[in-house]
Scaffold this active site. Structure first.
Site, PDB file in Angstrom:
ATOM      1  N   THR A 166       0.853  -1.188   0.000  1.00  0.00           N
ATOM      2  CA  THR A 166       0.000   0.000   0.000  1.00  0.00           C
ATOM      3  C   THR A 166       0.887   1.234   0.000  1.00  0.00           C
ATOM      4  OG1 THR A 166      -1.817  -1.063   1.178  1.00  0.00           O
ATOM      5  CG2 THR A 166      -1.634   1.326   1.428  1.00  0.00           C
ATOM      6  N   THR A 217      -0.590   1.940   6.696  1.00  0.00           N
ATOM      7  CA  THR A 217      -0.415   0.744   5.878  1.00  0.00           C
ATOM      8  C   THR A 217      -0.327  -0.455   6.820  1.00  0.00           C
ATOM      9  OG1 THR A 217       1.106  -0.440   4.391  1.00  0.00           O
ATOM     10  CG2 THR A 217       2.072   1.215   5.822  1.00  0.00           C
TER      11      THR A 217
END
Length: 316
Positions: A166, A217
């Site tokens: 991410t 993340t």
């Protein structure tokens, strides 16, 4: 106010063969975002630019390079938030869009809504003139191989879930405005329609000029349970530094729900932090014309901006 920008390329376990690509990708993104700030651009412009750079980089689980859902398709989530007025835009479960972060910004600026999903996001993208691309163009061989392995009997998908990516960015501009942006392809072999933390305000990211901005993340469901991004800013509002606030929130998520992750933070005063409870997280930051970057715990390389710009095209 001196501009500052921090980016991350995902927390987890980064396989050895991907480390240099992840380092180079986060450095490239942070330099592009900082260039926007140095030219007088807004924090929102800067985080969008940085995240778009990583969406276009197949090393990361966002845009091109996103992992595949149970049917072997790419479904992506993204969010962007302006700390000046708390405006935010997000999209979830979008397909056939190269840069979901750009679509998220259009949701923020062109609608009265904050989150559009799936078909609604698709129709909005078409109305805004965002070009559609064939879904296969977002699929890398790495993502396809990961998807295949996850389908094998007795295979433990947790091994591959740890190597995700991410992406996100936070920034403060010369006007003192903060912003965040986060983008992801989600979890490999996820159920169709699964939406993680990224598109959820306060979980995948949050920005408020009164405190700062953060992008997260890691394990999305755990991040959502503790509303990680907003929790970090809450701790900062109680007087903690960005680093202590990040560590405190990550520790709470680990002890309370067993979740691991990483965060980047910038305060309203321009202090920044990149912290993670996973094995690794690729990150980079620029402040006072100095580049900082790393992947492993305790790793922190420092270069002057001129040196970084000179070597960016040649790799690190």
């Amino acid at each position: 106010m001196k501009p500052v920008i921090v980016v991350h390329g995902g927390a987890g376990r980064i396989f050895k063969e991907r480390e240099e690509g992840c380092r180079a990708g986060t450095v490239r993104a942070v330099l592009q975002g900082y260039g926007v700030l140095k030219r007088g651009g807004s924090a929102v412009d800067a985080v969008e630019e940085a995240v778009q750079s990583m969406e276009d980089d197949p090393h990361f689980n966002a845009g091109c390079g996103s992992v595949l859902n149970e049917k072997g398709e790419v479904e992506m989530d993204a969010i962007i938030m302006d700390g000046k007025n708390l405006d935010s835009g997000a999209v979830s479960a979008v397909k056939c869009i190269a840069n979901p972060v750009k679509l998220a910004r259009l949701v923020m600026e062109k609608t009265k809504h904050m989150l559009l999903t799936d078909q609604g996001a698709h129709l909005f993208a078409r109305a805004m003139g965002i070009p559609e691309i064939p879904g296969e163009k977002l699929v890398t061989e790495r993502s396809r191989e990961r998807w295949r392995k996850n389908l094998e009997p007795d295979f433990n998908p947790e091994d591959f879930q740890k190597d995700l990516g991410t992406v996100g960015a936070v920034a403060i501009d010369s006007e003192g405005n903060v912003a965040c942006a986060t983008s992801t392809g989600g979890l490999s072999n996820k159920l169709i329609g699964r939406v993680g933390d990224t598109a959820c305000i306060g979980s995948g990211g949050y920005a408020d000029n009164h405190s700062g901005a953060t992008s997260t993340t890691g394990h999305g469901e755990s991040i959502m349970k503790v509303v990680l991004a907003r929790l970090i800013l809450y701790h900062m509002e109680q007087g903690m530094s960005p680093e202590v606030a990040a560590d405190t929130a990550l520790d709470y998520m680990k002890t309370r729900v067993g979740g691991l992750g990483g965060v980047i933070v910038v305060s309203k005063a321009g202090e920044w932090a990149a912290r993670f409870s996973t094995k690794q997280m690729s990150w980079a930051a620029v402040k006072d014309d100095e580049l900082h970057y790393g992947i492993c715990a305790g790793e922190k390389h420092v270069k002057s901006l001129d040196e970084a710009l000179a070597s960016a095209s040649e790799g690190l």
